[in-house]
Design an enzyme around this catalytic site. Structure first.
Site, short mmCIF file in Angstrom:
data_model
loop_
_atom_site.label_atom_id
_atom_site.label_comp_id
_atom_site.label_asym_id
_atom_site.label_seq_id
_atom_site.Cartn_x
_atom_site.Cartn_y
_atom_site.Cartn_z
N CYS A 73 1.28 -1.05 -0.09
CA CYS A 73 0.21 -0.06 0.09
C CYS A 73 0.81 1.34 -0.38
CB CYS A 73 -0.66 0.13 1.48
SG CYS A 73 -1.49 1.60 1.35
N HIS A 148 -1.03 11.77 -10.63
CA HIS A 148 -2.11 11.43 -10.84
C HIS A 148 -2.81 12.22 -10.29
CE1 HIS A 148 -1.63 8.65 -7.95
NE2 HIS A 148 -2.93 9.48 -7.04
N ARG A 158 4.17 -3.39 -9.93
CA ARG A 158 4.57 -3.82 -8.77
C ARG A 158 5.22 -2.76 -7.86
NH1 ARG A 158 5.21 -9.27 -8.44
NH2 ARG A 158 6.60 -9.06 -6.24
N THR A 160 4.07 0.25 -5.26
CA THR A 160 2.83 0.81 -4.75
C THR A 160 1.71 0.18 -5.14
OG1 THR A 160 4.24 2.63 -3.63
CG2 THR A 160 1.88 3.00 -3.85
N ASP A 178 -3.87 1.40 -8.65
CA ASP A 178 -2.76 1.88 -9.71
C ASP A 178 -2.81 1.08 -11.23
OD1 ASP A 178 -0.37 2.33 -11.25
OD2 ASP A 178 1.18 2.01 -9.90
N ASP A 179 -3.78 2.09 -11.86
CA ASP A 179 -3.38 0.23 -13.27
C ASP A 179 -2.41 0.38 -14.20
OD1 ASP A 179 -5.64 -0.32 -14.47
OD2 ASP A 179 -5.99 1.12 -15.96
N HIS A 198 -8.67 -2.98 1.97
CA HIS A 198 -7.60 -2.84 2.87
C HIS A 198 -7.79 -1.20 2.60
CE1 HIS A 198 -3.28 -1.89 3.66
NE2 HIS A 198 -3.06 -1.07 3.36
N GLU A 199 -7.23 -0.82 1.49
CA GLU A 199 -7.67 0.63 0.98
C GLU A 199 -9.06 1.40 1.83
OE1 GLU A 199 -4.62 1.99 0.61
OE2 GLU A 199 -4.01 0.56 -0.46
N HIS A 202 -8.34 2.67 5.22
CA HIS A 202 -7.54 4.14 4.92
C HIS A 202 -8.94 5.02 4.67
CE1 HIS A 202 -3.67 2.54 5.47
NE2 HIS A 202 -3.43 1.91 4.62
N HIS A 208 -1.90 1.33 9.11
CA HIS A 208 -1.22 0.62 9.07
C HIS A 208 -1.18 0.16 10.71
CE1 HIS A 208 0.34 1.32 5.02
NE2 HIS A 208 -1.42 0.17 4.99
N MET A 216 -4.84 -5.04 7.69
CA MET A 216 -4.21 -3.50 7.58
C MET A 216 -2.80 -2.85 7.57
SD MET A 216 -7.14 -1.93 6.77
CE MET A 216 -5.49 -0.31 6.79
#
Length: 245
Positions: A73, A148, A158, A160, A178-179, A198-199, A202, A208, A216
């Site tokens: 993350c 972005h 890979r 992040t 991340d695409d 997970h996100e 946040h 974390h 997390m």
């Protein structure tokens, strides 16, 4: 051979510096040059090693470098991330909206995976999640690449995988994937359901965890139990939102 070893050593040190600047607030020198030695660098290596339960020597050993190379993350482990982490929404009905989709999966599949990720937290708490199809929502979700517009650019395949901002105005709650990653429904590539859950933790205000069993935990694990959440996660989300009951 000596030259090759020196080059590799420098590359690993540079990777470590970048990692510590992203996730452990390692300061840059005023000149902007990368700093690979000194008490600040060693101290931050120790902080990272301590967080991940490694031997806190301050030395870039193989275990430390392996963790640093692990997909993870983008939210820092020890510092605030734009909006204050550990804050919460002052309500228990949270809205969300999808803006940009990944190229890897059909939209209906993305909708299903993200909505089941929200349900992970709904089942464990008093929270309800409502999808919006227009206007702003508390949690705006999009798949983007590189720079972005939020000052936290993605780094390609890979590294992040995604990041999210804690509750608040403006970008608060916004969740970005991340695409450049390969998003999937299984154990190949990166499982979108697992990363999204997970996100969204946040986006709800959770930080974390040092516990490898926790959803997390910063680094990515494709193999998790059906519920995804550890008892720690359930306790933390309920503690955060307990006053709203």
């Amino acid at each position: 051979c000596v030259c090759v070893c020196v080059v590799i050593s420098i590359m690993l040190a540079c990777m470590a510096v970048e990692y510590l600047q992203k996730f452990y607030n390692l300061p840059k020198k005023p000149s902007g040059r990368i700093r690979r030695s000194g008490p600040s660098f060693t101290s931050k290596v120790k902080d990272m090693q301590s967080f991940f339960g490694l031997n806190a020597t301050g030395v870039l050993d193989s275990e430390t470098l392996e963790v640093m190379r692990s997909p993870r993350c983008g939210v820092p482990d020890v510092e605030e991330y734009s909006n204050a982490q550990g804050t919460r929404w002052n309500k228990n009905i949270i809205t969300y909206r999808y803006l940009l989709y990944t190229r890897d999966l059909p939209r209906s599949t993305v909708d299903f995976l993200l909505e089941t990720a929200f349900r992970v937290w709904a089942r464990a708490s008093s929270l309800t999640f409502v999808r919006m199809h227009s206007h702003n929502a508390d949690i705006m979700v999009e798949f983007v690449t590189s720079d972005h517009g939020d000052l936290y650019p993605f780094d390609g395949p890979r590294g992040t995988l995604a990041h999210a901002f804690g509750p608040g105005l403006g970008v608060g709650g916004d969740t970005h994937f991340d695409d450049d990653e390969r998003w999937t429904t299984g154990k190949t590539g990166f499982n979108l359901h697992v990363v999204a859950a997970h996100e969204f933790g946040h986006a709800l205000g959770l930080k974390h965890s040092r516990n490898p069993e926790s959803l997390m935990y910063p680094t990515y694990k494709s193999s998790r139990g059906a519920s995804l959440l550890a008892s720690e996660d359930v306790a933390n989300i309920n503690t955060l939102y307990s006053k709203l009951l």
